[in-house]
Design a protein around this motif. Sequence first.
Motif, PDB file in Angstrom:
ATOM      1  N   SER A   1       0.824  -1.205   0.000  1.00 23.00           N
ATOM      2  CA  SER A   1       0.000   0.000   0.000  1.00 23.00           C
ATOM      3  C   SER A   1       0.859   1.256   0.000  1.00 23.00           C
ATOM      4  O   SER A   1       0.593   2.216  -0.725  1.00 23.00           O
ATOM      5  CB  SER A   1      -0.933   0.000   1.206  1.00 23.00           C
ATOM      6  N   ASN A   2       1.901   1.269   0.826  1.00 26.13           N
ATOM      7  CA  ASN A   2       2.762   2.449   0.889  1.00 26.13           C
ATOM      8  C   ASN A   2       3.484   2.693  -0.439  1.00 26.13           C
ATOM      9  O   ASN A   2       3.669   3.842  -0.856  1.00 26.13           O
ATOM     10  CB  ASN A   2       3.770   2.297   2.031  1.00 26.13           C
ATOM     11  N   ARG A   3       3.890   1.617  -1.108  1.00 28.97           N
ATOM     12  CA  ARG A   3       4.554   1.778  -2.408  1.00 28.97           C
ATOM     13  C   ARG A   3       3.604   2.341  -3.455  1.00 28.97           C
ATOM     14  O   ARG A   3       3.997   3.164  -4.292  1.00 28.97           O
ATOM     15  CB  ARG A   3       5.135   0.442  -2.874  1.00 28.97           C
ATOM     16  N   VAL A   4       2.342   1.898  -3.417  1.00 35.08           N
ATOM     17  CA  VAL A   4       1.354   2.431  -4.364  1.00 35.08           C
ATOM     18  C   VAL A   4       1.183   3.931  -4.157  1.00 35.08           C
ATOM     19  O   VAL A   4       1.179   4.716  -5.110  1.00 35.08           O
ATOM     20  CB  VAL A   4       0.005   1.698  -4.221  1.00 35.08           C
ATOM     21  N   SER A   5       1.036   4.347  -2.907  1.00 42.36           N
ATOM     22  CA  SER A   5       0.875   5.779  -2.631  1.00 42.36           C
ATOM     23  C   SER A   5       2.066   6.573  -3.134  1.00 42.36           C
ATOM     24  O   SER A   5       1.907   7.626  -3.773  1.00 42.36           O
ATOM     25  CB  SER A   5       0.691   5.997  -1.115  1.00 42.36           C
TER      26      SER A   5
END
Length: 223
Positions: free
Chosen positions: A161-165
């Motif tokens: 999730s953090n990488r997508v953001s």
Amino acid sequence: MPSPATRLSSYPPLNAQVHTPRLSLLGATDELLERLVPTVRRGVATAPPWPFDDPMSLYKDSPEREWSWLRAVWAGRGRVTDSFWRLYFVVVVDGEPVGMQDLVGTDFASFGTVHTFSWLDPDLRGRGLGKEMRQAVLQLAFDGIGARYAGSDAFFDNHASNRVSQALGYERNGNDWDTRRGEPAEIHRWRLTREQWSKNRRDDIELVGVAECLPVLGIHPSA
């Protein structure tokens, strides 16, 4: 890409759709939710790091997990006020429901801010679908609903999730704490402005039935 439903609901949010070349977000009708039950029954979160905060029905044992999940969606669909609303979408890939993508507005009329929440069938993770889902719902938020900001929160070790953001141009917006499975854990907060989103705006995402949803949500675009 699935064909639009032949029978429209009297409730516009259930007719809303977002289509990309890889997937579709379809308003979470009871028929689509029922098709997702086997995935929820198998388990969406089956091993650490646990991605969801408490309380989260997806951590319960079956069949309470499925019952609580359905009750939460039903209750959320009906909770629409000037200060809060939540749009629930079922993610469909090659005609099959594989997850959910939600869009949440809190005091939207005042602040124009939305937040996103999603989950995906564990068997399909690692294929870029999480990023595609987020891009789809951001197109809905900014192009369809007129948001000014989009937020996303994830536990510090929810690397996907953090990488997508980060990949979509969000900027870090501080840290917070929440509990998962009864234990405290650090949350990373992210924020995306309309200007940042527009730099990478896609022209291959189609919105269907969104304008009809706006009055339901108390959104009245100026003429």
